[in-house]
Design an enzyme around this catalytic site. Structure first.
Site, short mmCIF file in Angstrom:
data_model
loop_
_atom_site.label_atom_id
_atom_site.label_comp_id
_atom_site.label_asym_id
_atom_site.label_seq_id
_atom_site.Cartn_x
_atom_site.Cartn_y
_atom_site.Cartn_z
N HIS A 93 -5.69 6.90 -4.87
CA HIS A 93 -4.85 7.23 -4.06
C HIS A 93 -3.43 7.72 -4.54
O HIS A 93 -3.15 7.44 -5.83
CB HIS A 93 -4.50 5.96 -3.10
CG HIS A 93 -4.03 4.99 -4.04
ND1 HIS A 93 -4.85 4.13 -4.38
CD2 HIS A 93 -2.92 4.37 -4.00
CE1 HIS A 93 -4.39 3.02 -4.96
NE2 HIS A 93 -2.92 3.29 -4.90
N ASP B 55 2.18 3.15 3.90
CA ASP B 55 1.88 2.12 3.12
C ASP B 55 2.46 1.07 3.74
O ASP B 55 3.55 0.76 4.60
CB ASP B 55 2.84 2.22 1.74
CG ASP B 55 2.23 1.20 0.67
OD1 ASP B 55 1.75 1.66 -0.31
OD2 ASP B 55 2.28 0.09 1.04
P1 5GP Z 1 -1.55 0.75 -6.05
O1 5GP Z 1 -0.52 -0.60 -6.32
O2 5GP Z 1 -2.99 0.37 -6.14
O3 5GP Z 1 -0.90 1.96 -6.65
O4 5GP Z 1 -1.11 0.95 -4.44
C1 5GP Z 1 -1.56 0.25 -3.57
C2 5GP Z 1 -0.68 0.34 -2.27
O5 5GP Z 1 -1.63 -0.06 -1.22
C3 5GP Z 1 0.46 -0.63 -2.45
O6 5GP Z 1 1.38 0.14 -2.13
C4 5GP Z 1 0.11 -1.51 -1.01
O7 5GP Z 1 1.23 -1.87 -0.31
C5 5GP Z 1 -0.85 -0.56 -0.30
N1 5GP Z 1 -1.72 -1.36 0.63
C6 5GP Z 1 -2.47 -2.42 0.15
N2 5GP Z 1 -3.16 -2.83 1.33
C7 5GP Z 1 -2.97 -2.04 2.39
C8 5GP Z 1 -3.42 -2.04 3.74
O8 5GP Z 1 -4.13 -2.78 4.10
N3 5GP Z 1 -2.76 -1.27 4.49
C9 5GP Z 1 -2.04 -0.11 3.85
N4 5GP Z 1 -1.54 0.68 4.97
N5 5GP Z 1 -1.47 -0.12 2.68
C10 5GP Z 1 -2.05 -1.20 1.71
#
Ligand code: 5GP
Ligand code: ZN
Length: 114
Positions: free
Chosen positions: A100, A30
């Site tokens: 995810h 992440d």
């Molecule tokens: P959610 O908030 O949808 O459960 O998790 C999305 C996750 O994706 C977040 O923890 C955020 O830090 C991660 N994330 C967003 N954009 C990117 C990216 O471009 N690369 C990586 N490696 N992680 C990302």
């Protein structure tokens, strides 16, 4: 999906620190880790969220869990354990609309919501 950031990572159009990959799943660090180990486990098929899981695509959930064990073993946290988190939809705080799981570990976790 053209404007999906995780599809772009899967296609190699955006760089990521990949820690595991097979033909159905990819796992990468992440970008904003909340723990010493914070890896996102992502099916290569674009599925928006758990709400779109059905009898045709549901086998990806097994793939994700098997990948989680492999990642945990590879990164040295299998013995001590880890947390797998899925945020589904707005109220849960899902920000990337490609299914995810967050694999988090490498430290003793704080209080649990559940
Ligand atoms: P959610 O908030 O949808 O459960 O998790 C999305 C996750 O994706 C977040 O923890 C955020 O830090 C991660 N994330 C967003 N954009 C990117 C990216 O471009 N690369 C990586 N490696 N992680 C990302
Ligand atoms: Zn996608």
């Amino acid at each position: 999906m053209e404007d999906c950031i995780f599809c772009k990572i899967i296609d190699g159009k955006i760089p990521a620190t990949v820690v595991y990959e097979d033909d159905r799943v990819i796992a990468f660090r992440d970008i904003q880790p909340v723990a010493p180990v914070h890896v996102l486990i992502v099916p290569k098929q674009h599925i928006q969220s758990i709400r779109e899981i059905n009898e045709n695509n549901g086998s990806c959930l097994i793939d994700i869990h098997m990948a989680a064990n492999k990642v945990a073993e590879k990164l040295g946290i299998w013995d001590k354990g880890y947390r797998l988190i899925n945020n589904c939809g707005a109220d849960a705080g899902q920000t990337v609309l490609h299914l995810h799981y967050h694999l988090i570990g490498g430290m003793a976790m704080g209080p649990k919501i559940i």
